[in-house]
Design an enzyme around this catalytic site. Structure first.
Site, PDB file in Angstrom:
ATOM      1  CG  HIS A 306      -2.072   0.915   1.136  1.00 28.52           C
ATOM      2  ND1 HIS A 306      -1.996   2.261   1.372  1.00 28.52           N
ATOM      3  CD2 HIS A 306      -3.341   0.658   0.771  1.00 28.52           C
ATOM      4  CE1 HIS A 306      -3.190   2.798   1.161  1.00 28.52           C
ATOM      5  NE2 HIS A 306      -4.026   1.857   0.799  1.00 28.52           N
ATOM      6  CG  ASP A 364      -8.321  -4.454  -2.721  1.00 27.33           C
ATOM      7  OD1 ASP A 364      -7.553  -3.531  -3.022  1.00 27.33           O
ATOM      8  OD2 ASP A 364      -9.552  -4.321  -2.655  1.00 27.33           O
TER       9      ASP A 364
HETATM   10  C1  SDX Z   1      -6.282   0.003  -2.817  1.00 28.29           C
HETATM   11  O1  SDX Z   1      -4.529   4.546  -2.025  1.00 28.29           O
HETATM   12  C2  SDX Z   1      -5.455   3.908  -1.360  1.00 28.29           C
HETATM   13  O2  SDX Z   1      -5.831   4.263  -0.257  1.00 28.29           O
HETATM   14  C3  SDX Z   1      -6.016   2.691  -2.079  1.00 28.29           C
HETATM   15  C4  SDX Z   1      -7.023   1.861  -1.299  1.00 28.29           C
HETATM   16  C5  SDX Z   1      -8.290   2.625  -1.009  1.00 28.29           C
HETATM   17  O3  SDX Z   1      -9.005   2.247  -0.078  1.00 28.29           O
HETATM   18  O4  SDX Z   1      -8.624   3.563  -1.800  1.00 28.29           O
HETATM   19  O5  SDX Z   1      -6.445   1.429  -0.083  1.00 28.29           O
HETATM   20  C6  SDX Z   1      -7.443   0.630  -2.108  1.00 28.29           C
HETATM   21  O6  SDX Z   1      -6.041   0.349  -3.941  1.00 28.29           O
HETATM   22  C7  SDX Z   1      -5.402  -0.968  -2.071  1.00 28.29           C
HETATM   23  C8  SDX Z   1      -4.183  -1.436  -2.921  1.00 28.29           C
HETATM   24  C9  SDX Z   1      -4.665  -2.554  -3.873  1.00 28.29           C
HETATM   25  N1  SDX Z   1      -3.587  -2.882  -4.851  1.00 28.29           N
HETATM   26  C10 SDX Z   1      -2.954  -4.067  -4.776  1.00 28.29           C
HETATM   27  O7  SDX Z   1      -3.111  -4.899  -3.880  1.00 28.29           O
HETATM   28  C11 SDX Z   1      -2.018  -4.299  -5.952  1.00 28.29           C
HETATM   29  C12 SDX Z   1      -0.683  -4.849  -5.428  1.00 28.29           C
HETATM   30  N2  SDX Z   1      -0.013  -3.746  -4.711  1.00 28.29           N
HETATM   31  C13 SDX Z   1       0.973  -2.983  -5.457  1.00 28.29           C
HETATM   32  O8  SDX Z   1       0.681  -2.782  -6.794  1.00 28.29           O
HETATM   33  C14 SDX Z   1       1.447  -1.752  -4.685  1.00 28.29           C
HETATM   34  O9  SDX Z   1       1.721  -2.174  -3.413  1.00 28.29           O
HETATM   35  C15 SDX Z   1       0.553  -0.518  -4.613  1.00 28.29           C
HETATM   36  C16 SDX Z   1       0.140  -0.043  -5.965  1.00 28.29           C
HETATM   37  C17 SDX Z   1      -0.650  -0.786  -3.784  1.00 28.29           C
HETATM   38  C18 SDX Z   1       1.370   0.589  -3.939  1.00 28.29           C
HETATM   39  O10 SDX Z   1       2.427   0.878  -4.803  1.00 28.29           O
HETATM   40  P1  SDX Z   1       3.520   2.009  -4.426  1.00 28.29           P
HETATM   41  O11 SDX Z   1       3.201   2.677  -3.157  1.00 28.29           O
HETATM   42  O12 SDX Z   1       3.736   2.852  -5.623  1.00 28.29           O
HETATM   43  O13 SDX Z   1       4.763   1.142  -4.095  1.00 28.29           O
HETATM   44  P2  SDX Z   1       5.869   0.751  -5.150  1.00 28.29           P
HETATM   45  O14 SDX Z   1       5.206   0.221  -6.383  1.00 28.29           O
HETATM   46  O15 SDX Z   1       6.823   1.874  -5.269  1.00 28.29           O
HETATM   47  O16 SDX Z   1       6.549  -0.508  -4.418  1.00 28.29           O
HETATM   48  C19 SDX Z   1       7.621  -0.306  -3.502  1.00 28.29           C
HETATM   49  C20 SDX Z   1       8.431  -1.590  -3.589  1.00 28.29           C
HETATM   50  C21 SDX Z   1       8.837  -1.942  -5.026  1.00 28.29           C
HETATM   51  O17 SDX Z   1       9.990  -2.725  -4.922  1.00 28.29           O
HETATM   52  P3  SDX Z   1      11.442  -1.981  -5.191  1.00 28.29           P
HETATM   53  O18 SDX Z   1      11.356  -1.334  -6.552  1.00 28.29           O
HETATM   54  O19 SDX Z   1      11.607  -0.986  -4.069  1.00 28.29           O
HETATM   55  O20 SDX Z   1      12.467  -3.120  -5.136  1.00 28.29           O
HETATM   56  O21 SDX Z   1       7.612  -2.691  -3.140  1.00 28.29           O
HETATM   57  C22 SDX Z   1       7.406  -3.588  -4.223  1.00 28.29           C
HETATM   58  C23 SDX Z   1       7.720  -2.834  -5.500  1.00 28.29           C
HETATM   59  O22 SDX Z   1       8.159  -3.723  -6.531  1.00 28.29           O
HETATM   60  N3  SDX Z   1       5.986  -3.987  -4.166  1.00 28.29           N
HETATM   61  C24 SDX Z   1       5.552  -5.212  -4.372  1.00 28.29           C
HETATM   62  C25 SDX Z   1       4.165  -5.158  -4.146  1.00 28.29           C
HETATM   63  N4  SDX Z   1       3.824  -3.913  -3.845  1.00 28.29           N
HETATM   64  C26 SDX Z   1       4.946  -3.188  -3.851  1.00 28.29           C
HETATM   65  N5  SDX Z   1       6.193  -6.349  -4.713  1.00 28.29           N
HETATM   66  C27 SDX Z   1       5.417  -7.451  -4.847  1.00 28.29           C
HETATM   67  N6  SDX Z   1       4.075  -7.485  -4.654  1.00 28.29           N
HETATM   68  C28 SDX Z   1       3.424  -6.355  -4.300  1.00 28.29           C
HETATM   69  N7  SDX Z   1       2.109  -6.370  -4.110  1.00 28.29           N
END
Ligand code: SDX
Length: 429
Positions: A306, A364
């Site tokens: 998140h 989720d």
């Molecule tokens: C919702 O914003 C809100 O409040 C949203 C929400 C709401 O109520 O409105 O809470 C609802 O959207 C919840 C989130 C649902 N999405 C998912 O579950 C999809 C999987 N999650 C990821 O796509 C990600 O965690 C996000 C999109 C939720 C957040 O992405 P960020 O904050 O931009 O984080 P990032 O992509 O910069 O990740 C940081 C690191 C990265 O690794 P490095 O490049 O530092 O090595 O963490 C890794 C990412 O690759 N990472 C993950 C991951 N999420 C982040 N690696 C594997 N699996 C994951 N799920």
């Protein structure tokens, strides 16, 4: 907001920028005058360090895993209240008195029908259209049917549009489901509460009486509470930006529905369940954990991570509890998907990659298992999220419209494209 200054040095110039403290959470630096004083922009794609507005509605402490709506912890609202009470709180800032709650429930309940002509609108879609595509279209179409509540400068019309959207979203959502499965639309009933009405509109058929399971209705009402609002997330920011242009509230909420659909946002609940089904059995988890960690693999562990929560999403804990309640009520003893989800959570929370990046289950992660057990197809998961989030979008839109300092949102950019050059006739390229 208490005023103090931040001084930044740009070249040989010191620039003082006002700082404001909120009642809680990070202090902000007001950069509104930065361009005028320095000729420079700030640069923050994804808005990781940017507050887009001032708000009094929802506060999230991502490090502590805290979510407050108008100061009330989500755990208490989910435990003691119902969804329409949370709607009232988000819209008006205080919990309703008994009389206010009865009046609000009455008004919402009597706005649940949609214009009969809208039913024709559904029939223009293919039966196999994704319900989210249908809902985006139908919500946008509301401004064609309810033109008498589109004047955003009229407080009465803003209130009517708000009530209509909160009341009609479950009906629109249920009709999208019925249309998808080829069953007749089911009208709302005024003697049912919000969640029970939605269950009946989705699962009742004309051939027999439909008896609402009170445990499932209570669980669904709680799921609606958990999804009601969440600060300036992507879809809420979309609604605010659309609203800042003066667009009518139905168009703004349609924009929010569209933004929510993305798999990184509200669409994650559908993708997460598909991921759990693809994993299938706990022994296949290590393979998917390895894929999630592989920089060359676009696969991500859906339902994990998140932007704000760097601790447990408090909603995920309540959702997990609700999931167990629903499975128990339905007599589902050992749901393989739940086994996979719980084992996946256990492994991920002990894996250095996830610990280092503070990746925890989000709202989720368990919602899909719960909704599937209740009988909803995966394509309806994000539709339910949109129905529940409508009140949050509306409350944030209302706050923006009523902000005397509100202006159209118009970000700038870091331009790295071609500088000016002359047109070359096609024969000379
Ligand atoms: C919702 O914003 C809100 O409040 C949203 C929400 C709401 O109520 O409105 O809470 C609802 O959207 C919840 C989130 C649902 N999405 C998912 O579950 C999809 C999987 N999650 C990821 O796509 C990600 O965690 C996000 C999109 C939720 C957040 O992405 P960020 O904050 O931009 O984080 P990032 O992509 O910069 O990740 C940081 C690191 C990265 O690794 P490095 O490049 O530092 O090595 O963490 C890794 C990412 O690759 N990472 C993950 C991951 N999420 C982040 N690696 C594997 N699996 C994951 N799920």
């Amino acid at each position: 907001m208490s005023a103090k200054n931040a001084t930044i040095t740009v070249g040989n110039k010191n620039v003082d920028l006002p700082m404001y403290d909120g009642t809680v959470g990070p202090t902000v630096i007001d950069i509104g005058k930065l361009l005028a004083q320095t000729g420079m922009f700030t640069f923050d794609p994804g808005f990781l360090s940017t507050a887009s507005c001032e708000s009094k509605i929802t506060y999230i402490d991502g490090d502590e895993g805290i979510l407050l709506h108008r100061g009330y912890p989500i755990e208490q609202l989910a435990e003691h209240g119902d969804y329409l009470e949370t709607c009232y709180l988000l819209l008006y800032g205080e919990l309703p008195t008994k009389t206010q709650k009865a009046d609000f429930d009455y008004r919402i309940t009597r706005h649940t029908m949609i214009h009969e002509q809208m039913a024709q609108f559904y029939r223009g879609f293919r039966r196999d259209a994704h319900p989210m595509a249908v809902v985006v279209g139908c919500v946008g179409a509301l401004s064609a049917f309810y033109h008498d509540s589109t004047d955003i400068n009229d407080p009465h019309q803003r209130m009517v549009a708000s009530m209509r959207l909160i009341a009609k979203m479950p009906t629109i959502a249920a009709m999208a489901y019925k249309y998808n499965i080829g069953q007749p639309f089911v009208y709302p009933k005024n003697d049912l509460d919000y969640a029970a009405n939605f269950l009946r509109m989705c699962f009742a058929v004309p051939c027999e009486e439909y008896k609402v399971n009170p445990v499932l209705a209570r669980a669904l009402d709680r799921i609606f509470i958990l999804h009601a609002d969440h600060e300036q997330n992507a879809s809420t920011s979309t609604v605010r930006l659309a609203g800042s242009t003066g667009a009518n509230p139905f168009a703004c909420i349609a924009a929010g529905v569209a933004a929510l659909w993305g798999p990184a946002h509200g669409g994650a609940n559908e993708i997460c369940l598909r991921m759990l089904m693809e994993i299938g059995t706990p022994d296949r988890i290590p393979h998917f954990i390895a894929r999630a960690k592989d920089k060359n693999d676009p696969f991500r562990l859906m339902g994990f991570g998140h932007r704000v929560y760097k601790n447990f999403d408090p909603r995920a804990k309540i959702m997990q509890k609700t999931c167990h309640e629903v499975l128990a009520e339905l007599g589902i003893k050992d749901d393989p998907l739940l086994d996979v989800a719980m084992e996946l959570e256990r492994i991920a929370l002990h894996d250095e990659y996830f610990i280092e990046r503070k990746l925890y289950p989000n709202v989720d992660f368990y919602s899909g298992i719960t909704l599937k057990a209740m009988g909803f197809p995966t394509t309806m998961f994000t539709v339910l999220f949109a129905a529940a989030r409508t009140v949050g979008w509306i409350a944030q839109w209302k706050e923006m419209i009523e902000d005397p300092n509100q202006k159209i949102g118009r970000p700038r950019q870091l331009y790295t494209g071609q500088t000016s050059r002359d047109y070359a006739p096609i024969g000379k390229r």
